[in-house]
Motif scaffolding. Structure first.
Motif, PDB file in Angstrom:
ATOM      1  N   LYS A   1      52.804 -70.687 -57.076  1.00 26.05           N
ATOM      2  CA  LYS A   1      54.055 -70.558 -56.319  1.00 26.05           C
ATOM      3  C   LYS A   1      55.122 -71.334 -57.072  1.00 26.05           C
ATOM      4  O   LYS A   1      54.955 -72.520 -57.370  1.00 26.05           O
TER       5      LYS A   1
ATOM      6  N   GLN B   1      46.887 -69.671 -47.310  1.00 31.90           N
ATOM      7  CA  GLN B   1      47.456 -69.610 -48.664  1.00 31.90           C
ATOM      8  C   GLN B   1      48.473 -68.459 -48.774  1.00 31.90           C
ATOM      9  O   GLN B   1      49.557 -68.625 -49.325  1.00 31.90           O
TER      10      GLN B   1
ATOM     11  N   ILE C   1      47.076 -71.967 -57.740  1.00 33.06           N
ATOM     12  CA  ILE C   1      48.290 -71.706 -56.965  1.00 33.06           C
ATOM     13  C   ILE C   1      49.404 -71.376 -57.942  1.00 33.06           C
ATOM     14  O   ILE C   1      49.624 -72.101 -58.898  1.00 33.06           O
TER      15      ILE C   1
ATOM     16  N   GLN D   1      52.342 -68.809 -49.494  1.00 34.30           N
ATOM     17  CA  GLN D   1      52.829 -68.120 -50.694  1.00 34.30           C
ATOM     18  C   GLN D   1      54.042 -67.243 -50.340  1.00 34.30           C
ATOM     19  O   GLN D   1      54.999 -67.173 -51.090  1.00 34.30           O
TER      20      GLN D   1
END
Ligand code: ATP
Length: 695
Positions: free
Chosen positions: A327, A304, A325, A308
């Motif tokens: 992003k 992750q 998440i 990222q």
């Protein structure tokens, strides 16, 4: 249906005792210049001591709705804000983010040492605990099962220092939601244990039925609901047919359109996540890695983090990858496998384009996947009722994929109880872009039966109504007898689709009720537009299942081939030809290889441009709403007739009175001019090109 957003802030929002503090905190603590839709409304409600339900799309800004009140001391309730959150990683991210803003935030979960936990509980004992801790993130398990934590909360409550309780990802509360967690359901106890402490529930995915269920389970039935459009205008939706070699297509797609950009490929199993990631890496040189629940925590965190930071470009994941998440620049989300529900699909695709930039969502659909998912449901946990519900959710996804006519955005938003005009889609889904190629069928007869049946019974569930129409459940009930089995020629999925369409047309309304055992049941009742269907003033036409075959688009090659075969051709015409079922449209003409004539369609041999000069023919043109045609068609048919006559006159070179029309005074574009093919490169030699939408 969800109401349109209210764009005016009511005056009382800016003149409450806390209004000035709210304004200051927004700018000085959170460093933001203004509120997004519904944020100020939700903040004011919770500071006013009211329960609130916040429905906002992913990335919409839900967090601010509870983080900002936590730093305000002038609201009706004071002290510590407790945030129930399902994921440890998400919790830590939020705590780090808040601390960076100088907000006193902490987490309390089973991964922490006893010393750290006791340290936090110690703050609860202080006369002003908010001076040490403003926001505390906890897991639902802690609230339900940890005696020590519950005692701490009770002590806070007794001293009037439990400011509010926040339930993030509140769809987990409902067993009808797509991500039910039993620990979340137990949170219903919170209201009983801490009466008058305001509760705020937040989610990005909940159908009207799930909303009722969540409110009931949390005992916040009278809460203020803040919802807004779930539309994500910067996302493009496309459904593709999943064929052999699909991973190669995905690799090509990523390399050709998203080189060096970030994305997610969702799949179903751990094994396929690993295999696809490996293939993308080794054969396509893509910086891809798998992610699934069975990986070690450190490996998951590493994947992750690398993704990222842009070290990894593509994560091939099961649904374990997602919640929390943040992003911004995810440019594509690909579903290698069919999602289990439209909520899941919406949430997973919602991870694309959080920065507002154009991003694309592709779903690869195959009938084989449905079978495996049905097996999974059959073998999975849950009662028969829950499994029935899961099958219903899956069917809805299947309708969505099979549907080659309706705007994807309209379909998704309707699922969340929101009305959307397909004109506003602006060709940002494959169906709107393709302009309609499908098999149209008249379901009016069945729709009328469904409406009469529901009216006679006052309200019915989907299963009850479909069961009677399909003749599934024998019954001696006289209210049912007349309609029993009238739709037995249809597939259950068609009946379901028809009922949802009636709902969308306001011929049915949704009535979600809590039953005797406390479960929210979705009923249908007759709606205000029903009588027009029953009186024959309106028709219900739907795309019947096209069977998932590859549809071909017209192309240079198609035209070249037509020339070779000496056939008349039209833009939008399929080369798949003599299939009577395969009606193809160019939005003006309807062509058919069928028996021809009687229904306004022409046999293939005589295909040519047809004019929708009559209401009937106009109504059969896809994308022309039959009800609008009935209402307004009479105005247009003389126009179309006259334009067509002029066109014929010009082609002949003389008008209806025999006067010669000079060629120089007009330009005629002959739609059936086959000479144009000679200008096309590579004519005749290459194989037909298949649709870019259903490769
Ligand atoms: N009023 C605002 N002005 C500017 N930026 C904002 C505002 N509200 C929220 N944001 C920003 O929008 C982004 C998304 O917000 P947030 O994480 O709260 O969304 P969310 O609705 O919780 O999404 P998800 O469902 O994915 O958790 C964050 O970067 C946040 O800082």
């Amino acid at each position: 249906m969800r109401s349109p957003p209210n764009t005016f802030a009511a005056p009382e929002l800016t003149s409450r005792p806390w209004s000035k503090d709210v304004q200051i905190a927004l700018k000085s603590t959170f460093r933001m210049s203004g509120f997004r839709q519904n944020q100020l409304e939700a903040i004011s409600a919770i500071l006013d001591g009211k329960d609130a339900f916040v429905l906002m799309p992913t990335g919409g800004g839900k967090s601010l709705c509870y983080q900002l009140p936590a730093v305000i001391n002038t609201g009706k309730t004071h002290g510590v804000t407790i945030v129930v959150c399902p994921l440890l990683s998400l919790m830590q991210d939020q705590v780090d983010h808040l601390r960076a803003l100088n907000i006193r935030a902490d987490a309390f979960n089973s991964e922490m040492s006893t010393v750290s936990r006791n340290h936090i509980l110690g703050f609860f004992e202080k006369p002003h605990p908010e001076q040490f801790i403003q926001l505390l993130y906890v897991t639902p398990e802690m609230v339900n099962k940890s005696e020590t934590f519950r005692n701490g909360l009770s002590a806070l409550f007794e001293r009037g220092k439990l400011a509010r309780i926040i339930i993030d990802e509140a769809h987990c509360v409902s067993q009808w939601g797509h991500d039910f967690r039993p620990d979340y359901k137990m949170l219903g106890e919170v209201r009983r244990q801490y009466p008058n402490v305001p509760i705020m529930a937040l989610t990005a995915t909940a159908t009207p039925n799930v909303i009722v269920d969540i409110k009931h389970n949390l005992s916040i039935d009278a809460c203020r609901v803040f919802s807004q459009s779930f539309n994500r205008p910067n996302l493009y939706y496309e459904v593709r047919q999943k064929e052999k070699g699909v991973v190669n297509s995905i690799g090509d797609l990523i390399n050709s359109r998203y080189d060096g950009q970030t994305g997610i490929v969702y799949t179903l199993s751990r094994k396929s996540a690993e295999e696809i990631a490996q293939k993308l890496r080794e054969q396509f040189g893509i910086l891809a890695h798998h992610y699934h629940a069975l990986m070690e925590s450190v490996d998951k965190a590493r994947v992750q983090r690398n993704w990222q930071q842009g070290i990894l470009k593509v994560v091939v994941a099961t649904i374990a990858f997602g919640m929390g998440i943040d992003k911004a620049d995810v440019r594509f989300v690909i579903h290698y496998y069919l999602p289990k529900s439209l909520e899941g699909y919406y949430q997973e695709t919602g991870r694309a384009g959080r920065d507002g930039q154009q991003s694309d969502c592709y779903l690869y659909f195959s009938y084989g996947d449905i079978k495996s998912l049905r097996n999974l449901i059959a073998e999975g946990d849950g009662s028969e009722e829950q499994k029935g519900r899961q099958r219903g959710m899956l069917n809805r996804v299947v309708h969505f994929c099979e549907n080659k006519r309706d705007c994807r955005r309209v379909e998704i938003l309707q699922y969340f109880g929101e009305r959307f005009d397909k004109i506003d889609c602006q060709r940002t889904c494959d169906n709107c872009k393709a302009g309609g190629r499908f098999v149209l069928r008249d379901y009016t007869k069945f729709a009328v039966a469904a409406l009469q049946l529901i009216k006679a019974n006052r309200r019915m569930t989907m299963a009850q109504c479909a069961g009677v129409l399909l003749g599934k459940k024998p019954s001696n009930n006289r209210l049912v007898r007349q309609h029993y089995g009238v739709a037995k020629e249809l597939k259950p999925t068609e009946v379901h689709m028809m009922i949802y369409k009636l709902l969308a047309e306001d011929a049915l309304d949704e009535d979600n009720r809590i039953n005797r055992v406390g479960i929210a049941i979705q009923y249908f009742t007759v709606g205000r537009e029903a009588k027009d269907f029953v009186l024959g003033k309106r028709k219900l036409q739907l795309v019947s299942s096209a069977g998932g075959e590859t549809v071909k688009v017209p192309s240079a090659m198609h035209s070249a081939n037509r020339k070779r075969n000496n056939e008349a051709s039209l833009p939008g015409q399929s080369d798949e030809g003599n299939n009577a079922e395969s009606l193809v449209s160019n939005n003006f003409a309807i062509l058919s290889g069928g028996s021809g004539g009687s229904d306004g369609f022409m046999p293939r041999k005589h295909q040519k441009l047809e004019r929708p000069v009559s209401k009937e023919l106009g109504g059969s043109v896809p994308d022309i709403d039959v009800n609008h045609m009935n209402k307004l068609g009479f105005r247009f048919s003389p126009l179309v007739k006259s334009a067509y006559n002029q066109y014929c006159d010009k082609l002949r070179g003389q008008d209806s009175k025999g006067n010669v029309i000079s060629r120089s005074s007009y330009e005629v574009i002959d739609l059936d001019n086959r000479d144009v093919d000679s200008l096309l490169p590579g004519k005749c030699e290459e194989p037909l090109e298949t649709s870019k939408y259903f490769r």
